[in-house]
Design a protein around this motif. Sequence first.
Motif, PDB file in Angstrom:
ATOM      1  N   GLU A  69     -48.602 -13.979  -8.035  1.00  0.00           N
ATOM      2  CA  GLU A  69     -48.990 -12.817  -8.849  1.00  0.00           C
ATOM      3  C   GLU A  69     -47.866 -12.374  -9.784  1.00  0.00           C
ATOM      4  O   GLU A  69     -48.118 -11.990 -10.922  1.00  0.00           O
ATOM      5  CB  GLU A  69     -49.422 -11.656  -7.941  1.00  0.00           C
ATOM      6  N   GLU A  70     -46.646 -12.414  -9.322  1.00  0.00           N
ATOM      7  CA  GLU A  70     -45.510 -12.031 -10.170  1.00  0.00           C
ATOM      8  C   GLU A  70     -45.422 -12.924 -11.403  1.00  0.00           C
ATOM      9  O   GLU A  70     -45.207 -12.448 -12.516  1.00  0.00           O
ATOM     10  CB  GLU A  70     -44.214 -12.119  -9.364  1.00  0.00           C
ATOM     11  N   GLN A  71     -45.601 -14.209 -11.226  1.00  0.00           N
ATOM     12  CA  GLN A  71     -45.569 -15.138 -12.364  1.00  0.00           C
ATOM     13  C   GLN A  71     -46.795 -14.952 -13.253  1.00  0.00           C
ATOM     14  O   GLN A  71     -46.683 -14.993 -14.476  1.00  0.00           O
ATOM     15  CB  GLN A  71     -45.463 -16.579 -11.867  1.00  0.00           C
TER      16      GLN A  71
END
Length: 138
Positions: A69-71
């Motif tokens: 999700e961060e990427q």
Amino acid sequence: MASTVSPARRIGLTTLVVRDYDEASAFFIDKLGFALREDTLLSPDKRWVVVAPCASAGGGLLLAKAANEEQRAVIGKQGGGRVFLFLETEDFARDHAAFHAAGVRFREPPRQEAYGTVAVFEDLYGNLWDLIEHRAPA
């Protein structure tokens, strides 16, 4: 302080975080005329996909599929809203027309600057690029 810069150094690849390998490589190949330099399967979920302008002997883009999700949150925002990549050309009018015909979204009409002709366009995720033809030295 003495310089330790080596004339043999260069930037090889720039990572571009993408949603999908195939949709990203299709954009760069079909819309911008890039060449596929490499597409190697590394694991069931990971590939090493490199695209570059056809005439480029130097660096290219490593298309890296977001793995979490961060990427995924940085897709299309890698430049923080600024122009992030610069595509140099020797024929601005030709490439601008070809990109326009291929459906590439330009943010502005071409403009003349002291350094050459330039226009900002978006890649498929919204990252901003300059298409630029540098002015010949006087």
